[in-house]
Design an enzyme around this catalytic site. Structure first.
Site, PDB file in Angstrom:
ATOM      1  N   ARG A 181     101.729  62.792 -16.056  1.00  0.00           N
ATOM      2  CA  ARG A 181     102.713  61.721 -16.385  1.00  0.00           C
ATOM      3  C   ARG A 181     102.110  60.220 -16.722  1.00  0.00           C
ATOM      4  O   ARG A 181     100.915  60.099 -16.018  1.00  0.00           O
ATOM      5  CB  ARG A 181     103.910  61.446 -15.168  1.00  0.00           C
TER       6      ARG A 181
ATOM      7  N   CYS B 216      99.264  50.888 -15.580  1.00  0.00           N
ATOM      8  CA  CYS B 216      98.685  50.400 -16.677  1.00  0.00           C
ATOM      9  C   CYS B 216      99.382  50.812 -18.164  1.00  0.00           C
ATOM     10  O   CYS B 216      99.139  50.322 -19.090  1.00  0.00           O
ATOM     11  CB  CYS B 216      97.439  50.799 -17.197  1.00  0.00           C
TER      12      CYS B 216
ATOM     13  N   CYS C  80      92.629  50.921 -16.982  1.00  0.00           N
ATOM     14  CA  CYS C  80      93.651  50.577 -15.856  1.00  0.00           C
ATOM     15  C   CYS C  80      93.243  50.058 -14.596  1.00  0.00           C
ATOM     16  O   CYS C  80      91.956  50.023 -14.364  1.00  0.00           O
ATOM     17  CB  CYS C  80      93.980  52.019 -15.461  1.00  0.00           C
TER      18      CYS C  80
ATOM     19  N   CYS D 142     100.986  56.568 -16.196  1.00  0.00           N
ATOM     20  CA  CYS D 142     100.679  55.586 -14.958  1.00  0.00           C
ATOM     21  C   CYS D 142     101.619  54.600 -15.049  1.00  0.00           C
ATOM     22  O   CYS D 142     101.959  53.849 -16.266  1.00  0.00           O
ATOM     23  CB  CYS D 142      99.093  55.114 -15.420  1.00  0.00           C
TER      24      CYS D 142
ATOM     25  N   CYS E 218      95.993  57.509 -17.637  1.00  0.00           N
ATOM     26  CA  CYS E 218      95.800  55.984 -17.772  1.00  0.00           C
ATOM     27  C   CYS E 218      95.040  55.776 -19.006  1.00  0.00           C
ATOM     28  O   CYS E 218      94.500  56.572 -19.673  1.00  0.00           O
ATOM     29  CB  CYS E 218      95.110  55.568 -16.568  1.00  0.00           C
TER      30      CYS E 218
ATOM     31  N   THR F 295      96.019  63.262  -9.146  1.00  0.00           N
ATOM     32  CA  THR F 295      97.137  62.520  -8.906  1.00  0.00           C
ATOM     33  C   THR F 295      98.165  62.976  -9.994  1.00  0.00           C
ATOM     34  O   THR F 295      99.690  62.838  -9.718  1.00  0.00           O
ATOM     35  CB  THR F 295      96.912  61.012  -9.204  1.00  0.00           C
TER      36      THR F 295
ATOM     37  N   ASP G  45      86.186  39.687 -57.909  1.00  0.00           N
ATOM     38  CA  ASP G  45      87.412  38.464 -57.386  1.00  0.00           C
ATOM     39  C   ASP G  45      86.535  37.365 -57.397  1.00  0.00           C
ATOM     40  O   ASP G  45      85.536  37.131 -56.754  1.00  0.00           O
ATOM     41  CB  ASP G  45      87.760  38.827 -55.909  1.00  0.00           C
TER      42      ASP G  45
END
Length: 496
Positions: A63, A68, A38, A65, A34, A30, A440
């Site tokens: 690129r 998500c 996702c 998604c 993601c 694709t 402490d």
């Protein structure tokens, strides 16, 4: 982690949100990338490749998604648990150094050549500093597009782009949508916080998150004029590279509600980065709590209220000064000392929504203070003047780029600095997750009550099994005490 293909595939198939930000999944069929959680049906394993950063995915031509939104996942916890060159560089890039000073400025802050920085980041992250900064600019652009009504030309420069054309090209390349299409798809409220110039955002984190000690500590130690708890939110002023701002942070289901009022929108990414750092939102609580649970005496504390974070700071110099003011005095006295300095030497700001009046004074302003005007013992006055002098002349640098062991040694060399002061600065200002406070009083009292060794040497030896998360163990130990720092304001009735 991205090199462990089998483990990554398991995380993607189980949609495990704990690994969001640890790695990114790029889908060959694709061309998108993601986050592991996702919601879409996972692709076949042979069609997945894994990258360590969003910038590396973008460099490889993938690129983001649209479902998500991997560019908005929590940051990798690696950069807040390590002090090596890559981690220090990533913290500086998140703080906007490359956008302001370029790669040469980044290299100068780290004390390495630009070539060494490039080589190290490419080897570990698959992208150089310019690509990493570009990915951050793209995320900032998306936030501004979706949460403001700024004209696109103004927005481009506010996000750090040198030209509108570069802005348009980057947004299209990263999100496969034009800036106008992104705005059309966004909700139509423009993130208004009720005040002009205010942005309303959601800051993600890895669950679980226990807000009690986190917000309780910040509210209980708040310096009047600089910080306050109002209407269920911790609010404070921010000194930023291009101006100043006011942040309001409140715990909400699944996120931190954040409202930012900025005098210059170019400061948005830096303001977000500092708020995330303040609340330790990039921590991995599952890994931290899992390690601490291996101690049978700590395990009940972790099981009772998991997900404690370390309350940190938005300004390391400010915190160091406040640590000195707080030496051997009560929380109320430390707030009073700091408030006097703020009123006398801080820069005034306007706050139409509340009672914030000043930015905390800079080291240079404090270095000009007449020591005789300080209501402090003589030895602490000397400690104060030495510290602010070293911070003002640059011989001591506290910040996200600090080398933790070296900076701690520098602090211990200052007059009036003992292990407690150096370690609390390391824990909360420098961000060292393994900083420990065996001297402490609250830690020793909690240790005694749990059956842990109470002497500093013996407790330090026992705490070796808690490494590298001893700063988080301190939070669990402090939480055994009946003190306001352990209670979310408004829940006082639930205190034991």
């Amino acid at each position: 982690m991205h090199t462990d293909t089998e483990r990554c595939v398991r995380a993607v198939r189980s949609k495990d949100a704990r690994f969001d930000g640890w790695f990114f999944t790029a889908v060959l069929t694709t061309g998108i990338y993601c986050r592991p959680s996702c919601p879409v049906v996972p692709p076949k394993a042979r069609n997945m490749v894994f990258h360590p950063s969003a910038a590396a995915c973008q460099q490889a031509g993938f690129r983001a998604c649209k479902r998500c939104r991997p560019d908005t996942s929590p940051g990798s916890p690696e950069w807040n648990r390590r002090a090596d060159l890559t981690a220090r560089a990533m913290r500086l890039i998140a703080d906007g150094v490359v956008d302001r000073d370029g790669v040469p400025g980044l290299a100068a802050r780290l004390g390495y050549s630009t070539r060494q920085i490039e080589r190290q980041l490419r080897a570990e992250l698959g992208a150089g500093p310019l690509a990493l900064a570009r990915a951050q600019r793209a995320q900032t652009a998306r936030l501004l597009i979706e949460t403001t009504a700024l004209p696109m030309a103004d927005l481009a420069f506010a996000a750090g782009f040198a030209s509108v054309r570069t802005f348009n090209d980057t947004v299209r390349e990263v999100f496969a949508l034009s800036p106008g299409e992104l705005r059309t798809r966004a909700p139509k409220n423009h993130g208004s916080g009720g005040t002009p110039g205010t942005l309303a955002l959601r800051l993600p984190f890895r669950t679980p998150l226990n807000p009690d000690n986190l917000f309780g500590h910040l509210a209980a130690t708040a310096v009047p004029g600089v910080e306050e708890w109002r209407d269920g939110a911790y609010r404070r002023t921010l000194r930023l590279p291009h101006g100043h701002g006011i942040a309001a942070l409140a715990p909400a289901p699944g996120h931190i509600a954040c409202r930012l009022t900025l005098t210059d929108p170019r400061d948005l990414p830096v303001a977000i980065s500092r708020c995330r750092r303040l609340l330790d939102l990039d921590a991995d609580p599952v890994a931290i709590d899992g390690q601490l649970r291996t101690d049978p005496l700590l395990a009940p504390l972790v099981d009772k209220a998991p997900g404690r974070r370390v309350p940190r700071t938005v300004d390391a110099d400010e915190f160091a000064v406040r640590a000195v003011l707080g030496q051997q005095v009560s929380t109320a006295a430390a707030r009073t000392h700091a408030a006097r300095l703020v009123t006398a030497h801080g820069d005034p700001v306007e706050d139409p929504e509340g009672g914030l009046t000043h930015l905390f004074p800079t080291p240079r302003a404090l270095a000009a203070v007449d020591p005789g005007t300080l209501a402090l013992p003589r030895t602490r006055r000397a400690t104060f003047t030495t510290l602010v002098g070293r911070l003002a002349d640059g011989s001591l640098r506290l910040g996200v780029e600090s080398d933790w062991p070296r900076t701690r040694a520098q602090l211990l060399a200052l007059p009036g600095f003992g292990p407690w002061t150096a370690d609390v600065i390391a824990m909360r200002a420098l961000g060292d997750p393994d900083a420990f406070l065996p001297t402490d009083l609250g830690v020793r009292r909690a240790a005694r009550g749990l059956g842990l060794p109470a002497t500093p040497a013996a407790l330090t030896a026992r705490a070796a099994d808690w490494r590298p998360w001893r700063a988080y163990a301190v939070q669990y130990l402090w939480a055994t005490d009946d003190h306001p720092i352990n209670v979310l304001p408004g829940r006082e009735e639930a205190r034991p």
